[in-house]
Design an enzyme around this catalytic site. Structure first.
Site, short mmCIF file in Angstrom:
data_model
loop_
_atom_site.label_atom_id
_atom_site.label_comp_id
_atom_site.label_asym_id
_atom_site.label_seq_id
_atom_site.Cartn_x
_atom_site.Cartn_y
_atom_site.Cartn_z
N CYS A 43 -18.79 35.06 -21.04
CA CYS A 43 -19.96 34.20 -20.94
C CYS A 43 -20.25 33.69 -22.35
O CYS A 43 -19.47 33.93 -23.26
CB CYS A 43 -21.15 34.91 -20.31
SG CYS A 43 -21.86 36.22 -21.29
N CYS B 64 -20.63 32.41 -16.40
CA CYS B 64 -21.65 31.39 -16.63
C CYS B 64 -20.98 30.03 -16.70
O CYS B 64 -19.82 29.93 -17.09
CB CYS B 64 -22.47 31.68 -17.88
SG CYS B 64 -21.66 31.38 -19.45
N CYS C 235 -11.40 27.88 -24.00
CA CYS C 235 -11.19 29.29 -24.29
C CYS C 235 -10.02 29.44 -25.25
O CYS C 235 -9.13 28.60 -25.28
CB CYS C 235 -10.86 30.07 -23.02
SG CYS C 235 -12.20 30.14 -21.83
#
Length: 138
Positions: A8, A81, A89
Site C-alpha cells: 500500500c 489500496c 512498482c
C-alpha cells in the site's frame, strides 16, 4: 510455503494488518510481508489495537519501503489500496501473480473515536474475509 507481499502507500494500516492476519492464521501455508511506496515509518496505533482486539500479535510489525524487497522472490504481490495499485512498482524477482484488493484507508477516516475504531474494525474484517476467500482459492 508460498510468499506474499502486501503493498500500500503508507504501510501503516492495511498492508500491515493483512501481513499479520496471514502470518497468524495461515502460517503453515504462507509467509507474508508488507511494504509501502511512501512508508510512514510507523504502525498506526489503531491498526495495532485492532490486531490485539482480534487476538493477533502486532509484535515485530513495522512500516517499511517496498525497496527492501526488490531482490526478494514472491509468489503473490497484492496491492490493498488504489494508490499503490496505480504506482510503478519496483521490479521483483521471479514470476509472481499480482492481485489488487481495493480497501479504504481507515487512517483517513475523520470523526469520533468510535467512528475511527469502527473504520479499523471494518478494515480488519474486509481483509480477513478477502484473505480467507481468495487465498484459499490459490
Amino acid at each position: 510455503m508460498k510468499k506474499i507481499l502486501f503493498l500500500c502507500t503508507g504501510n501503516s494500516c492495511r498492508s500491515l494488518i493483512a501481513e499479520a492476519i496471514v502470518n497468524n492464521k495461515y502460517k503453515n501455508k504462507y509467509i507474508a510481508e508488507s511494504a509501502g511506496s511512501f512508508p510512514t515509518g510507523f504502525m498506526h496505533p489503531k491498526a495495532y489495537s485492532v490486531l490485539k482486539k482480534n487476538g493477533i500479535s502486532p509484535h515485530g510489525l513495522f512500516s517499511k519501503s517496498w525497496d527492501v524487497f526488490e531482490k526478494s522472490k514472491f509468489d503473490y504481490i497484492i496491492t490493498v489500496c488504489d494508490s499503490a495499485a496505480n504506482e510503478t512498482c519496483p521490479i521483483f524477482m521471479g514470476h509472481y501473480e499480482k492481485l489488487h484488493w481495493s480497501i479504504a484507508d481507515p487512517a483517513k477516516v475523520l470523526g469520533s473515536e468510535e467512528e475511527i475504531e469502527a473504520a479499523f474494525d471494518q478494515t480488519f474484517q474486509e481483509l480477513n474475509k478477502k484473505i480467507e476467500t481468495e487465498l484459499n482459492l490459490i
